[in-house]
Design a protein around this motif. Structure first.
Motif, PDB file in Angstrom:
ATOM      1  N   GLY A  14       1.854 -19.593 -17.396  1.00 47.44           N
ATOM      2  CA  GLY A  14       1.544 -20.483 -18.394  1.00 47.44           C
ATOM      3  C   GLY A  14       2.000 -19.887 -19.654  1.00 47.44           C
ATOM      4  N   ASN A  15       2.165 -20.825 -20.805  1.00 47.37           N
ATOM      5  CA  ASN A  15       2.578 -20.448 -22.035  1.00 47.37           C
ATOM      6  C   ASN A  15       1.595 -19.930 -22.777  1.00 47.37           C
ATOM      7  N   LYS A  16       1.745 -19.375 -23.921  1.00 48.45           N
ATOM      8  CA  LYS A  16       0.649 -18.673 -24.658  1.00 48.45           C
ATOM      9  C   LYS A  16      -0.440 -19.339 -25.106  1.00 48.45           C
ATOM     10  N   THR A  17      -0.285 -20.910 -25.375  1.00 50.47           N
ATOM     11  CA  THR A  17      -1.688 -21.546 -25.497  1.00 50.47           C
ATOM     12  C   THR A  17      -2.331 -21.539 -24.479  1.00 50.47           C
ATOM     13  N   GLN A  18      -1.834 -21.679 -23.061  1.00 55.82           N
ATOM     14  CA  GLN A  18      -2.747 -21.648 -22.041  1.00 55.82           C
ATOM     15  C   GLN A  18      -3.274 -20.141 -21.751  1.00 55.82           C
ATOM     16  N   GLN A  19      -2.504 -19.302 -22.232  1.00 56.80           N
ATOM     17  CA  GLN A  19      -2.880 -17.848 -22.252  1.00 56.80           C
ATOM     18  C   GLN A  19      -4.451 -17.852 -23.127  1.00 56.80           C
ATOM     19  N   ALA A  20      -3.996 -18.133 -24.390  1.00 56.05           N
ATOM     20  CA  ALA A  20      -5.124 -17.958 -25.244  1.00 56.05           C
ATOM     21  C   ALA A  20      -6.479 -18.867 -24.689  1.00 56.05           C
ATOM     22  N   ARG A  39     -19.909 -11.933 -34.220  1.00 57.37           N
ATOM     23  CA  ARG A  39     -18.794 -12.527 -34.531  1.00 57.37           C
ATOM     24  C   ARG A  39     -17.646 -12.421 -33.538  1.00 57.37           C
ATOM     25  N   LEU A  40     -17.040 -13.760 -33.535  1.00 59.10           N
ATOM     26  CA  LEU A  40     -15.984 -13.922 -32.492  1.00 59.10           C
ATOM     27  C   LEU A  40     -14.573 -13.576 -33.208  1.00 59.10           C
ATOM     28  N   VAL A  41     -14.066 -12.309 -33.156  1.00 63.39           N
ATOM     29  CA  VAL A  41     -12.855 -12.040 -33.868  1.00 63.39           C
ATOM     30  C   VAL A  41     -11.798 -12.262 -32.984  1.00 63.39           C
ATOM     31  N   VAL A  42     -10.836 -12.936 -33.625  1.00 61.49           N
ATOM     32  CA  VAL A  42      -9.555 -13.183 -32.981  1.00 61.49           C
ATOM     33  C   VAL A  42      -8.202 -12.280 -33.635  1.00 61.49           C
ATOM     34  N   TYR A  43      -7.568 -11.580 -32.529  1.00 58.84           N
ATOM     35  CA  TYR A  43      -6.345 -11.212 -32.915  1.00 58.84           C
ATOM     36  C   TYR A  43      -5.110 -11.719 -32.269  1.00 58.84           C
ATOM     37  N   ARG A  44      -4.293 -12.010 -32.960  1.00 58.34           N
ATOM     38  CA  ARG A  44      -2.962 -12.840 -32.460  1.00 58.34           C
ATOM     39  C   ARG A  44      -1.923 -12.085 -32.349  1.00 58.34           C
ATOM     40  N   SER A  45      -1.114 -11.571 -31.334  1.00 54.68           N
ATOM     41  CA  SER A  45       0.066 -10.809 -31.660  1.00 54.68           C
ATOM     42  C   SER A  45       1.421 -11.950 -31.214  1.00 54.68           C
ATOM     43  N   ASN A  46       2.542 -11.437 -31.250  1.00 50.95           N
ATOM     44  CA  ASN A  46       3.307 -12.209 -30.898  1.00 50.95           C
ATOM     45  C   ASN A  46       3.425 -12.513 -29.351  1.00 50.95           C
ATOM     46  N   SER A  47       3.219 -11.490 -28.573  1.00 48.07           N
ATOM     47  CA  SER A  47       3.146 -11.478 -27.078  1.00 48.07           C
ATOM     48  C   SER A  47       1.925 -11.949 -26.504  1.00 48.07           C
TER      49      SER A  47
END
Length: 119
Positions: free
Chosen positions: A67-73, A30-38
């Protein structure tokens, strides 16, 4: 007066609901994602063993990353795909962790697909 959920509580509830339907095995974790503000992080989990098979986080990106956080992701997604390859994993089941499949979560998923993960 109705009880109002806070944002994290609502996400936790959605995540529990998703988890009822999604189960990761050693062959198809399972690919779990955790998203924080930073930042954002993801791991591949084998629920049968309760083990993490591969993980990637925004903290693992090269210091030169700009890059921005979308590129980071997206980069984190590619990094995770790379590490999954090393662990000889191809197919995963995506667990958006109660987040909407949108923005950063979507970028991470697409980055992982680009890196060769199938889901």
């Amino acid at each position: 007066m109705m009880a109002v959920l806070t944002k994290p509580q609502a996400r936790a509830r959605r995540h529990r609901r998703v988890r009822g339907k999604i189960y990761g095995t050693a062959e198809r974790p399972r690919l779990v994602v955790y998203r924080s503000n930073s930042g954002i992080e993801a791991q591949l989990v084998d629920d049968a063993e309760g083990k993490t098979l591969a993980a990637a986080s925004w903290l693992h990106l090269k210091k030169s990353f700009k890059g921005n956080k979308t590129q980071q992701a997206a980069e984190v997604g590619k990094l995770l795909a790379e590490r999954a390859k090393q662990a000889e994993l191809e197919t995963v089941v995506f667990d958006r962790g109660g987040y909407l499949y949108h923005g950063r979560v979507k970028a991470l998923a697409e980055g992982a697909r680009e890196g060769g993960l199938k889901f």
